[in-house]
Design an enzyme around this catalytic site. Structure first.
Site, PDB file in Angstrom:
ATOM      1  N   GLN A  88       0.292  52.209 -48.178  1.00 25.69           N
ATOM      2  CA  GLN A  88       0.597  52.014 -46.761  1.00 25.69           C
ATOM      3  C   GLN A  88      -0.277  52.927 -45.908  1.00 25.69           C
ATOM      4  O   GLN A  88       0.094  54.064 -45.615  1.00 25.69           O
ATOM      5  CB  GLN A  88       2.076  52.260 -46.485  1.00 25.69           C
ATOM      6  CG  GLN A  88       2.438  51.871 -45.080  1.00 25.69           C
ATOM      7  CD  GLN A  88       3.934  51.809 -44.860  1.00 25.69           C
ATOM      8  OE1 GLN A  88       4.723  51.909 -45.775  1.00 25.69           O
ATOM      9  NE2 GLN A  88       4.298  51.641 -43.608  1.00 25.69           N
ATOM     10  N   PHE A  89      -1.419  52.398 -45.480  1.00 23.23           N
ATOM     11  CA  PHE A  89      -2.350  53.189 -44.685  1.00 23.23           C
ATOM     12  C   PHE A  89      -1.766  53.590 -43.336  1.00 23.23           C
ATOM     13  O   PHE A  89      -2.180  54.570 -42.735  1.00 23.23           O
ATOM     14  CB  PHE A  89      -3.684  52.446 -44.489  1.00 23.23           C
ATOM     15  CG  PHE A  89      -3.633  51.316 -43.499  1.00 23.23           C
ATOM     16  CD1 PHE A  89      -3.973  51.535 -42.166  1.00 23.23           C
ATOM     17  CD2 PHE A  89      -3.251  50.043 -43.887  1.00 23.23           C
ATOM     18  CE1 PHE A  89      -3.929  50.494 -41.252  1.00 23.23           C
ATOM     19  CE2 PHE A  89      -3.199  49.004 -42.984  1.00 23.23           C
ATOM     20  CZ  PHE A  89      -3.540  49.225 -41.656  1.00 23.23           C
ATOM     21  N   THR A  90      -0.758  52.874 -42.860  1.00 25.36           N
ATOM     22  CA  THR A  90      -0.184  53.170 -41.537  1.00 25.36           C
ATOM     23  C   THR A  90       0.558  54.509 -41.506  1.00 25.36           C
ATOM     24  O   THR A  90       0.912  54.989 -40.429  1.00 25.36           O
ATOM     25  CB  THR A  90       0.755  52.043 -41.057  1.00 25.36           C
ATOM     26  OG1 THR A  90       1.818  51.893 -41.988  1.00 25.36           O
ATOM     27  CG2 THR A  90      -0.008  50.736 -40.904  1.00 25.36           C
TER      28      THR A  90
END
Length: 150
Positions: A78-80
């Site tokens: 999850q890059f967010t």
């Protein structure tokens, strides 16, 4: 690296209508990787995840780790988790690692957690539009950042 651990009684990941990973009791781990992350960060974080004592013992106290309760892991990239929200209302993601850096570290994290846990770690698909379903237990949610080791 940044991880959000959610103690769950069930969790699953679906991509294009197909379940890519599912667990019962254990951790849903959302993993964010940034450009500055190293294998050393990965090793430290994996040990923290496996050793986190947030499962109830016989007295109802959070004293047991994942292995003590036979728990599983669903690991989701999850890059967010590295969203910058300082300016305006549209987050920026410049700290998040690009796929050429993130994918090898994500795959190493899968291998490391599997080795430490002694069983397969369930996963999503890196970069896919994933639908995550979970039943949070507690709720217990822990955030761990390798840049805050001390």
């Amino acid at each position: 690296m940044r991880a959000v651990l959610q103690r769950v009684t069930a969790a699953s990941c679906t991509v294009d209508g197909d379940i890519t990973g599912a667990i019962e009791s254990g951790f849903l781990v959302l993993l964010g990787i940034e450009d500055a992350d190293t294998v050393e960060d990965l090793e430290w974080l994996a040990q923290k995840i496996i050793g986190m004592r947030v499962f109830s013992d016989e007295s109802g106290l959070m004293n047991k780790a994942l292995a003590d309760v036979g728990g599983d892991i669903l690991l989701i990239s999850q890059f967010t988790l590295f969203a910058s929200t300082k300016k305006g209302n549209r987050p920026g993601f410049t700290k998040a690692a690009r796929p050429d850096v993130a994918i090898p570290l994500y795959e190493k994290m899968i291998d490391k957690l599997s080795a430490l846990l002694g069983k397969k770690v369930e996963t999503g698909i890196f970069g896919a539009d994933m639908k995550i379903a979970l039943l949070n237990d507690g709720p217990v949610t822990i955030i761990i950042d390798t840049k805050n080791k001390e």
